[in-house]
Design a protein around this motif. Structure first.
Motif, PDB file in Angstrom:
ATOM      1  N   GLU A  98      -6.583   2.399   9.638  1.00 52.00           N
ATOM      2  CA  GLU A  98      -6.045   1.885   8.426  1.00 52.00           C
ATOM      3  C   GLU A  98      -7.142   1.728   7.428  1.00 52.00           C
ATOM      4  O   GLU A  98      -6.792   1.406   6.246  1.00 52.00           O
ATOM      5  CB  GLU A  98      -5.769   0.358   8.882  1.00 52.00           C
ATOM      6  N   THR A  99      -8.462   1.792   7.713  1.00 50.44           N
ATOM      7  CA  THR A  99      -9.508   1.916   6.641  1.00 50.44           C
ATOM      8  C   THR A  99      -9.244   3.188   6.045  1.00 50.44           C
ATOM      9  O   THR A  99      -9.603   3.080   4.917  1.00 50.44           O
ATOM     10  CB  THR A  99     -11.159   1.578   7.405  1.00 50.44           C
ATOM     11  N   HIS A 101      -7.269   5.577   5.791  1.00 49.38           N
ATOM     12  CA  HIS A 101      -5.797   5.634   4.848  1.00 49.38           C
ATOM     13  C   HIS A 101      -6.097   4.580   3.548  1.00 49.38           C
ATOM     14  O   HIS A 101      -5.609   5.133   2.276  1.00 49.38           O
ATOM     15  CB  HIS A 101      -4.741   5.135   5.627  1.00 49.38           C
ATOM     16  N   SER A 102      -6.506   3.488   3.748  1.00 51.94           N
ATOM     17  CA  SER A 102      -6.707   2.797   2.655  1.00 51.94           C
ATOM     18  C   SER A 102      -7.522   3.132   1.381  1.00 51.94           C
ATOM     19  O   SER A 102      -7.289   2.974   0.312  1.00 51.94           O
ATOM     20  CB  SER A 102      -7.059   1.288   2.838  1.00 51.94           C
ATOM     21  N   TRP A 103      -8.635   3.994   1.902  1.00 50.34           N
ATOM     22  CA  TRP A 103      -9.413   4.462   0.871  1.00 50.34           C
ATOM     23  C   TRP A 103      -9.240   5.926   0.568  1.00 50.34           C
ATOM     24  O   TRP A 103      -9.701   6.559  -0.230  1.00 50.34           O
ATOM     25  CB  TRP A 103     -11.280   4.536   1.548  1.00 50.34           C
ATOM     26  N   ASN A 106      -3.855   6.389   0.426  1.00 49.78           N
ATOM     27  CA  ASN A 106      -3.262   4.980   0.204  1.00 49.78           C
ATOM     28  C   ASN A 106      -3.938   4.293  -0.844  1.00 49.78           C
ATOM     29  O   ASN A 106      -3.715   3.114  -1.400  1.00 49.78           O
ATOM     30  CB  ASN A 106      -2.961   4.006   1.174  1.00 49.78           C
ATOM     31  N   PHE A 107      -4.958   5.090  -1.446  1.00 53.02           N
ATOM     32  CA  PHE A 107      -5.805   4.294  -2.299  1.00 53.02           C
ATOM     33  C   PHE A 107      -5.134   4.276  -3.627  1.00 53.02           C
ATOM     34  O   PHE A 107      -4.421   5.083  -4.034  1.00 53.02           O
ATOM     35  CB  PHE A 107      -7.061   5.171  -2.518  1.00 53.02           C
TER      36      PHE A 107
END
Length: 260
Positions: A98-99, A101-103, A106-107
């Motif tokens: 999740e980390t 992907h978020s950066w 999905n950033f």
């Protein structure tokens, strides 16, 4: 998108911690900026001018050494201070699904959500560095035609051409694509770019005087790594993916001639 696995075990840990370093990812469809080496001879410049130039260069975070009244500016402070490989704990923190992907895929920029267009480079370059040991700019500038299959093995060819640059003559080489990159969908992704007639794999990145890596390096060195508590000036930056890979090869006693 199909969920894939990353087995960091293959590069960074023993079988005893295999389960701890197994992650799932979706396969998507220092600043470690590579300054060129410069040398400035200040012998014939007034003392006042010398101080002005020295202060200006220091303000740009470049390292200066005085040798026989000559000031030499080197390409990266990390070459003096020493880039450090990422630890297993740091890799767990960075690559937590999740980390990560978020950066990456999905950033979104907090103030310019509609303008973010580099999610794919954000996703792939860190993984490529960990699994290949390539320099950041080598990865950022690589062309679609540089990904080739030779005798049933996929390679990334690092070449000196009108469109691509290398740090030294020895940097011209072919780097095998790690099986985990293939499992994650990297070759499929390159194939989709070929159908779209894209020239470079990371076509979203623009070139400046230091190559194609500037924006991506800033993303990791000013956003991702500091937010995760991993970043350390000149020693723990995006470029350390290369040192992580090389360090692992040495610990596994791979022939030094192969590493070079």
């Amino acid at each position: 998108m199909v969920m894939k696995y990353i087995w960091l075990l293959l590069l960074f840990c023993s079988s005893a911690v295999a389960n701890e370093l197994t992650f799932r990812f979706k396969s998507p469809s220092f600043n470690g900026i590579g300054y060129s080496a410069h040398k400035i001879n200040l012998e014939n410049i007034s003392a006042a001018r010398k101080k002005t130039i020295k202060d200006e260069l220091k303000s740009k975070h470049r390292i200066i050494r005085k040798i026989n009244n000559k000031y030499t500016i080197y390409c990266s402070p990390g070459h003096f201070i020493g880039f450090k490989p990422f630890t297993k704990e740091e890799l767990r923190k960075i690559l937590k699904p999740e980390t990560y992907h978020s950066w990456s895929i999905n950033f979104t920029h907090p103030f310019r959500k509609e303008r973010v267009s580099n999610q794919m480079p954000y996703y792939w370059v860190f993984l490529l560095g960990i699994f290949s040991g390539m320099r950041t700019n080598e990865m950022c500038q690589i062309r679609v035609i540089d990904i080739k299959k030779v005798d049933k093995i996929w390679f990334m060819f690092v070449e000196d051409s009108e469109e691509t640059k290398v740090k030294t003559e020895n940097a011209i080489r072919k780097v095998p694509v790690h099986p985990q990159l293939i499992e994650l969908g990297f070759i499929d992704y390159v194939g989709s770019l070929k159908k779209q007639k894209k020239g470079r794999v990371f076509w979203e990145l623009t070139e400046d005087r230091d190559g194609f890596a500037s924006h991506l390096s800033r993303h990791y060195n000013q956003r991702v790594l500091p937010n995760l508590g991993v970043w350390k000036k000149y020693t723990k930056v995006l470029y350390c993916t290369r040192h992580t890979f090389i360090n692992k090869l040495y610990t596994e006693r791979v022939d030094e001639n192969v590493i070079k």
